[in-house]
Design a protein around this motif. Structure first.
Motif, PDB file in Angstrom:
ATOM      1  N   SER A 103      19.901  62.958  89.112  1.00 37.61           N
ATOM      2  CA  SER A 103      20.514  63.420  87.450  1.00 37.61           C
ATOM      3  C   SER A 103      21.879  63.238  87.677  1.00 37.61           C
ATOM      4  O   SER A 103      22.714  64.174  86.626  1.00 37.61           O
ATOM      5  CB  SER A 103      20.247  64.979  87.335  1.00 37.61           C
ATOM      6  OG  SER A 103      20.934  65.786  88.860  1.00 37.61           O
ATOM      7  N   LEU A 104      22.531  62.948  88.307  1.00 36.59           N
ATOM      8  CA  LEU A 104      23.897  62.839  88.215  1.00 36.59           C
ATOM      9  C   LEU A 104      24.080  61.140  87.078  1.00 36.59           C
ATOM     10  O   LEU A 104      22.815  60.345  87.522  1.00 36.59           O
ATOM     11  CB  LEU A 104      24.544  62.127  88.963  1.00 36.59           C
ATOM     12  CG  LEU A 104      25.150  63.323  90.020  1.00 36.59           C
ATOM     13  CD1 LEU A 104      25.689  62.493  91.569  1.00 36.59           C
ATOM     14  CD2 LEU A 104      25.876  64.219  89.702  1.00 36.59           C
ATOM     15  N   PRO A 105      25.152  61.191  86.681  1.00 33.19           N
ATOM     16  CA  PRO A 105      25.267  59.671  86.001  1.00 33.19           C
ATOM     17  C   PRO A 105      25.940  58.509  86.963  1.00 33.19           C
ATOM     18  O   PRO A 105      26.251  59.119  87.433  1.00 33.19           O
ATOM     19  CB  PRO A 105      26.617  60.451  85.267  1.00 33.19           C
ATOM     20  CG  PRO A 105      26.829  61.572  84.804  1.00 33.19           C
ATOM     21  CD  PRO A 105      26.297  61.745  85.863  1.00 33.19           C
ATOM     22  N   ASP A 106      25.248  57.527  87.021  1.00 40.22           N
ATOM     23  CA  ASP A 106      25.483  56.051  87.933  1.00 40.22           C
ATOM     24  C   ASP A 106      27.274  56.141  88.263  1.00 40.22           C
ATOM     25  O   ASP A 106      26.941  55.751  89.677  1.00 40.22           O
ATOM     26  CB  ASP A 106      25.140  54.625  87.046  1.00 40.22           C
ATOM     27  CG  ASP A 106      23.977  55.172  86.827  1.00 40.22           C
ATOM     28  OD1 ASP A 106      22.600  55.140  87.401  1.00 40.22           O
ATOM     29  OD2 ASP A 106      23.499  54.334  85.347  1.00 40.22           O
ATOM     30  N   ALA A 107      28.363  56.412  87.273  1.00 40.04           N
ATOM     31  CA  ALA A 107      29.632  55.824  88.592  1.00 40.04           C
ATOM     32  C   ALA A 107      29.359  56.998  88.998  1.00 40.04           C
ATOM     33  O   ALA A 107      30.256  57.169  90.074  1.00 40.04           O
ATOM     34  CB  ALA A 107      30.214  56.186  87.235  1.00 40.04           C
TER      35      ALA A 107
END
Ligand SMILES: [Zn+2]
Length: 216
Positions: free
Chosen positions: A18-22
């Motif tokens: 669930s983390l943003p890709d970057a």
């Protein structure tokens, strides 16, 4: 040997996908050099699977449960771009998961001047959420805070701030309220990989590069 790690909450979000890709990219880079955090992520995944097993209704067939668990196994965080043919630099200072994404040796990059002693390289395909900073030895950065989550990993050299000394492999997992003033240590340039969670901005060439990832 790394001494500064991502927060446990960051690792748990990573394991849940669930983390943003970057931000996930920087976590993956750190995991490739830190067995301690790899262990933490494995344990978090186990907890997730146990929770799911408890939640799945007892009436569901074993076959259906296996299908769901298999699906979860397949859920891995995807890198920001995945091109068919990539140039993968064999640069020991670049963590392996980040090499295909960067596509250059650190010494080949076209750094852009920002301030005396400070240069930056923004990864074009990341919607400016991933960038590299190159800080000249002894350079003192202005004291600053952060508007959102920011995850920084040192790739080469080292810096020191209020939180300690950060060497290659170390990660600074900074909350928005943290105010700090990094100073690059003397000896060599300090190169850091920095992810922010600002929304992706699509323009020009970028959507085309992102196509394989978003399956547009
Ligand atoms: Zn770690």
């Amino acid at each position: 040997m790394t001494t500064h790690h991502p927060d446990l909450s960051t690792l748990m979000s990573y394991s849940a996908g669930s983390l943003p890709d970057a931000i996930a990219t920087v976590v993956a880079a750190h995991l490739s050099v830190c067995s301690h955090c790899r262990q933490q992520v494995q344990e978090a995944e186990q907890v997730g699977i146990s929770l799911l097993e408890e939640l799945v209704p007892a009436t569901m067939s074993d076959h259906a449960k296996d299908d769901i668990l298999a699906l979860l196994d397949e859920t891995e965080q995807v890198p920001i771009i995945s091109r068919e043919e990539q140039y993968v630099p064999n640069d020991a200072d670049i963590p392996a998961p980040f090499r295909p994404l960067l596509g250059y040796y650190l010494d080949e990059l076209h750094w852009r001047y920002m301030a005396p002693g400070l240069k930056q390289f923004v990864l074009p395909a990341s919607g400016s959420n991933l960038r590299l900073l190159k800080i000249a030895p002894g350079t003192c950065m202005p004291s600053h805070g952060h508007t959102g989550s920011e995850l920084t990993m040192v790739l080469r050299g080292s810096y020191s701030d209020e939180l300690g000394r950060f060497c290659a492999g170390d990660v600074a997992d900074l909350d928005p309220d943290v105010q700090h003033q990094p100073v690059a240590d003397t000896g060599e340039h300090c190169i850091c990989l920095i992810a922010t969670d600002a929304p992706l901005r699509f323009n020009g060439l970028v959507p085309r590069l992102l196509q394989p990832f978003f399956q547009l």
